[in-house]
Design an enzyme around this catalytic site. Structure first.
Site, PDB file in Angstrom:
ATOM      1  N   GLN A   5     -27.366   6.487 -10.535  1.00 27.30           N
ATOM      2  CA  GLN A   5     -27.377   7.908 -10.192  1.00 27.30           C
ATOM      3  C   GLN A   5     -26.999   8.662 -11.474  1.00 27.30           C
ATOM      4  O   GLN A   5     -25.857   8.591 -11.920  1.00 27.30           O
ATOM      5  CB  GLN A   5     -26.361   8.184  -9.069  1.00 27.30           C
ATOM      6  CG  GLN A   5     -26.433   9.595  -8.520  1.00 27.30           C
ATOM      7  CD  GLN A   5     -25.332   9.896  -7.511  1.00 27.30           C
ATOM      8  OE1 GLN A   5     -24.300   9.232  -7.479  1.00 27.30           O
ATOM      9  NE2 GLN A   5     -25.534  10.920  -6.710  1.00 27.30           N
ATOM     10  N   ARG A  45      -9.412  13.215  -9.785  1.00 30.95           N
ATOM     11  CA  ARG A  45      -7.996  13.278  -9.422  1.00 30.95           C
ATOM     12  C   ARG A  45      -7.181  12.064  -9.860  1.00 30.95           C
ATOM     13  O   ARG A  45      -5.959  12.082  -9.842  1.00 30.95           O
ATOM     14  CB  ARG A  45      -7.862  13.465  -7.898  1.00 30.95           C
ATOM     15  CG  ARG A  45      -8.169  14.870  -7.434  1.00 30.95           C
ATOM     16  CD  ARG A  45      -8.293  14.947  -5.930  1.00 30.95           C
ATOM     17  NE  ARG A  45      -9.578  14.427  -5.461  1.00 30.95           N
ATOM     18  CZ  ARG A  45      -9.890  14.252  -4.180  1.00 30.95           C
ATOM     19  NH1 ARG A  45      -9.016  14.539  -3.241  1.00 30.95           N
ATOM     20  NH2 ARG A  45     -11.068  13.792  -3.838  1.00 30.95           N
ATOM     21  N   ALA A  65     -20.547   5.873  -7.761  1.00 26.89           N
ATOM     22  CA  ALA A  65     -20.979   6.618  -8.944  1.00 26.89           C
ATOM     23  C   ALA A  65     -20.055   7.784  -9.272  1.00 26.89           C
ATOM     24  O   ALA A  65     -20.145   8.371 -10.347  1.00 26.89           O
ATOM     25  CB  ALA A  65     -22.398   7.141  -8.731  1.00 26.89           C
ATOM     26  N   GLY A  66     -19.174   8.112  -8.346  1.00 26.30           N
ATOM     27  CA  GLY A  66     -18.345   9.309  -8.513  1.00 26.30           C
ATOM     28  C   GLY A  66     -17.378   9.217  -9.675  1.00 26.30           C
ATOM     29  O   GLY A  66     -17.059   8.137 -10.175  1.00 26.30           O
ATOM     30  N   TYR A 104      10.804 -21.131 -18.046  1.00 22.05           N
ATOM     31  CA  TYR A 104       9.365 -20.883 -18.076  1.00 22.05           C
ATOM     32  C   TYR A 104       8.674 -22.237 -18.099  1.00 22.05           C
ATOM     33  O   TYR A 104       8.846 -23.016 -19.037  1.00 22.05           O
ATOM     34  CB  TYR A 104       8.948 -20.061 -19.303  1.00 22.05           C
ATOM     35  CG  TYR A 104       7.438 -20.006 -19.424  1.00 22.05           C
ATOM     36  CD1 TYR A 104       6.685 -19.379 -18.436  1.00 22.05           C
ATOM     37  CD2 TYR A 104       6.775 -20.625 -20.471  1.00 22.05           C
ATOM     38  CE1 TYR A 104       5.299 -19.373 -18.487  1.00 22.05           C
ATOM     39  CE2 TYR A 104       5.384 -20.621 -20.533  1.00 22.05           C
ATOM     40  CZ  TYR A 104       4.652 -19.985 -19.539  1.00 22.05           C
ATOM     41  OH  TYR A 104       3.288 -19.993 -19.589  1.00 22.05           O
ATOM     42  N   ALA A 157      20.906 -32.170 -22.657  1.00 21.56           N
ATOM     43  CA  ALA A 157      20.894 -30.702 -22.732  1.00 21.56           C
ATOM     44  C   ALA A 157      20.684 -30.252 -24.172  1.00 21.56           C
ATOM     45  O   ALA A 157      21.154 -30.890 -25.115  1.00 21.56           O
ATOM     46  CB  ALA A 157      22.210 -30.150 -22.196  1.00 21.56           C
TER      47      ALA A 157
HETATM   48  C1  UD1 Z   1     -16.986  11.803   2.199  1.00 19.94           C
HETATM   49  C2  UD1 Z   1     -17.729  12.357   3.426  1.00 19.94           C
HETATM   50  C3  UD1 Z   1     -16.710  12.845   4.466  1.00 19.94           C
HETATM   51  C4  UD1 Z   1     -15.773  11.697   4.827  1.00 19.94           C
HETATM   52  C5  UD1 Z   1     -15.131  11.095   3.554  1.00 19.94           C
HETATM   53  C6  UD1 Z   1     -14.370   9.832   3.929  1.00 19.94           C
HETATM   54  C7  UD1 Z   1     -19.824  13.320   2.583  1.00 19.94           C
HETATM   55  C8  UD1 Z   1     -20.566  14.572   2.303  1.00 19.94           C
HETATM   56  N1  UD1 Z   1     -18.582  13.458   3.044  1.00 19.94           N
HETATM   57  O1  UD1 Z   1     -16.268  12.876   1.609  1.00 19.94           O
HETATM   58  O2  UD1 Z   1     -17.383  13.291   5.633  1.00 19.94           O
HETATM   59  O3  UD1 Z   1     -14.778  12.173   5.713  1.00 19.94           O
HETATM   60  O4  UD1 Z   1     -16.130  10.730   2.589  1.00 19.94           O
HETATM   61  O5  UD1 Z   1     -13.702   9.267   2.813  1.00 19.94           O
HETATM   62  O6  UD1 Z   1     -20.363  12.248   2.415  1.00 19.94           O
HETATM   63  N2  UD1 Z   1     -20.253   9.267  -4.679  1.00 19.94           N
HETATM   64  C9  UD1 Z   1     -21.352   8.906  -5.435  1.00 19.94           C
HETATM   65  N3  UD1 Z   1     -22.179   9.886  -5.908  1.00 19.94           N
HETATM   66  C10 UD1 Z   1     -21.987  11.209  -5.639  1.00 19.94           C
HETATM   67  C11 UD1 Z   1     -20.873  11.573  -4.844  1.00 19.94           C
HETATM   68  C12 UD1 Z   1     -20.032  10.575  -4.386  1.00 19.94           C
HETATM   69  O7  UD1 Z   1     -21.577   7.721  -5.696  1.00 19.94           O
HETATM   70  O8  UD1 Z   1     -22.782  12.020  -6.098  1.00 19.94           O
HETATM   71  C13 UD1 Z   1     -19.367   8.206  -4.198  1.00 19.94           C
HETATM   72  C14 UD1 Z   1     -17.938   8.317  -4.712  1.00 19.94           C
HETATM   73  O9  UD1 Z   1     -17.755   7.560  -5.908  1.00 19.94           O
HETATM   74  C15 UD1 Z   1     -17.124   7.754  -3.564  1.00 19.94           C
HETATM   75  C16 UD1 Z   1     -17.963   8.046  -2.326  1.00 19.94           C
HETATM   76  O10 UD1 Z   1     -19.275   8.319  -2.781  1.00 19.94           O
HETATM   77  O11 UD1 Z   1     -16.951   6.352  -3.699  1.00 19.94           O
HETATM   78  C17 UD1 Z   1     -17.455   9.244  -1.512  1.00 19.94           C
HETATM   79  O12 UD1 Z   1     -17.500  10.404  -2.292  1.00 19.94           O
HETATM   80  P1  UD1 Z   1     -16.380  11.512  -2.253  1.00 19.94           P
HETATM   81  O13 UD1 Z   1     -16.760  12.607  -3.168  1.00 19.94           O
HETATM   82  O14 UD1 Z   1     -15.044  10.906  -2.425  1.00 19.94           O
HETATM   83  O15 UD1 Z   1     -16.569  12.053  -0.723  1.00 19.94           O
HETATM   84  P2  UD1 Z   1     -15.523  12.824   0.156  1.00 19.94           P
HETATM   85  O16 UD1 Z   1     -15.421  14.225  -0.291  1.00 19.94           O
HETATM   86  O17 UD1 Z   1     -14.292  12.020   0.208  1.00 19.94           O
END
Ligand code: UD1
Ligand code: CA
Length: 420
Positions: A73, A16, A11-12, A333, A390
């Site tokens: 979410q 970046r 869901a993130g 091709y 050819a």
């Molecule tokens: C997370 C872990 C960290 C670990 C790392 C490994 C937590 C708090 N931390 O950190 O310990 O070392 O992964 O890669 O879990 N996502 C959602 N909804 C949200 C937030 C995130 O679906 O509200 C999803 C993102 O799309 C992603 C995954 O969860 O696919 C991880 O989220 P991200 O924010 O990248 O976590 P990290 O900070 O990398």
């Protein structure tokens, strides 16, 4: 795997990545990362998969279709909050749930199996995948007591200087007892520096209840790389390239340049085939034994090459079924075609397979000799043992054992250029 389900967090936003699209639909070797994560769980034997979607959810749902179930979410309040959205799929169930980060696309299915097996065999309520990193910056650190038991996970942003020295990191891949996870999720609170619900907090909560937690330390650190930006996207692509090419070499395929050769994951190649540099071989391709491919060849979807086929430089083929010993050596091709055995396709010959509306087929028989620079206007069929002159543009079928020439007869006007 019976009684094991999976939740994939997707869901993130992926800020970046600097993209108009969800980061989860960025492609690695032609396949979206979230699709790779789902397939990894599937290959580990998990059938029941719930994907948590939020940011640009239509894009993720478009890619996965009805192969998974969805939890929505609405607000991105952290990884713990993401899993909470999927609890309705867990309620009333027994067994294990594997939780995966959707942005960790090249995890090996065998590693998921190891994680689940250890969790079951050791009767652990929570088992995590961890790794030892030289540079653990940015990851959650694993806190263990003197006995080596896991006490909890602390995020980079919340860690003390002393905790930041810990080299063991959380990969973001977990296996939980379903009933235990449901109870623990109720207890997590957003009292941390980011004001988020951390999934990682459930480890300490579960431990505090006196239940057993444990870890599997991953052997190959590259498996758990997360993709947050385009540099990591390229890094993961290169690691996958290395993995695929190495596997092919172990099975008897010669790859002259591991770095410039891109072979998609599902391609099959027979023993003693040689792949020259700068070759790209896409999905759904099968190549026989003793073939020679490249340099600078582009083998596209749906192609099937028998044994001893040669595809030379600057040749693109697509949906081409090519018989034993046939050669397409230079600058061609060949698309939507079937070519028999023992045929030679002259330099620069092409199939004209597309009329602007639809694709049509070219069929060429065994033992043909096609001269240079021939155009086949599809649909067209060439019988066996045919010689095509050819420069011909072939619009009509040619019967077996014939010579076909379709070009204007040469006219010489003697002295013409002298008088100018
Ligand atoms: C997370 C872990 C960290 C670990 C790392 C490994 C937590 C708090 N931390 O950190 O310990 O070392 O992964 O890669 O879990 N996502 C959602 N909804 C949200 C937030 C995130 O679906 O509200 C999803 C993102 O799309 C992603 C995954 O969860 O696919 C991880 O989220 P991200 O924010 O990248 O976590 P990290 O900070 O990398
Ligand atoms: Ca991440």
């Amino acid at each position: 795997m019976e009684n094991v389900m999976a939740i994939i967090m997707a869901a993130g936003k992926g800020t970046r990545m600097k993209s108009k699209n969800s980061k989860l639909v960025q492609k690695i070797y032609g396949k979206e990362m979230v699709k790779r994560s789902v397939e990894n769980a599937r290959k580990a034997g998990i059938e029941n998969i719930v994907t948590v979607v939020g940011y640009k959810k239509e894009q993720v749902m478009d890619v996965l279709g009805d192969t998974v179930e969805y939890a929505i979410q609405e607000e991105m309040l952290g990884t713990g909050h993401a899993v909470m959205q999927a609890t309705k799929f867990l309620e009333g169930k027994k067994g294990k749930v594997v939780v995966l980060n959707g942005d960790v696309p090249i995890l090996r299915p065998e590693t998921i199996v190891r994680l689940v097996d250890k969790s079951i065999d050791n009767k652990e309520a929570a088992t995590l995948l961890t790794a030892i990193y030289d540079d653990p910056f940015g990851y959650g650190r694993i806190i263990r007591d003197e006995g080596g038991n896991i006490e909890g996970i602390v995020e980079e942003k919340d860690a003390t200087e002393e905790q930041k020295e810990i080299a063991e990191i959380n990969a973001g891949i977990y296996c939980f007892d379903i009933e235990v996870l449901l109870e623990a999720l109720k207890e997590i609170k957003p009292n941390n520096s980011q004001g988020e619900y951390y999934l990682t907090d459930v480890i300490q909560i579960i431990g505090d209840k006196g239940l057993k937690t444990g870890a599997v330390i991953v052997e190959d650190n590259t498996e758990i790389l997360g993709v947050n930006d385009r540099m990591q996207l390229q890094m993961v692509t290169k690691i996958l390239q290395h993995r695929i090419n190495t596997e092919l070499m172990k099975n008897g395929v010669t790859i002259e340049d591991i770095n410039s050769t891109y072979i998609y994951d599902d391609v099959k190649i027979g023993m003693d085939t040689v792949i020259h540099p700068n070759t790209i071989i896409k999905s759904n391709v099968e190549i026989g034994e003793d073939c020679e491919i490249g340099p600078n060849a582009y083998i596209r979807e749906g192609s099937r090459l028998a044994n001893r086929v040669k595809i030379g430089s600057f040749v693109e083929i697509k949906k081409a079924i090519i018989g034993e010993g046939t050669k397409v050596p230079h600058l061609s091709y060949m698309g939507d075609c079937e070519i028999g055995a023992g045929t030679n396709i002259g330099c620069g010959s092409i199939t004209c397979n597309y009329d602007g509306f639809k694709k049509s087929k070219t069929i060429i028989g065994d033992d043909c000799f096609i001269g240079s620079n021939v155009n086949f206007i599809a649909p067209v069929t060439i019988g066996r043992n045919v010689l095509v002159g050819a420069g011909s543009t072939i619009t009509d079928d040619v019967p077996a054992d014939s010579l076909a020439i379709a070009r204007q007869k040469q006219l010489n006007k003697e002295g013409w250029n002298k008088s100018k």
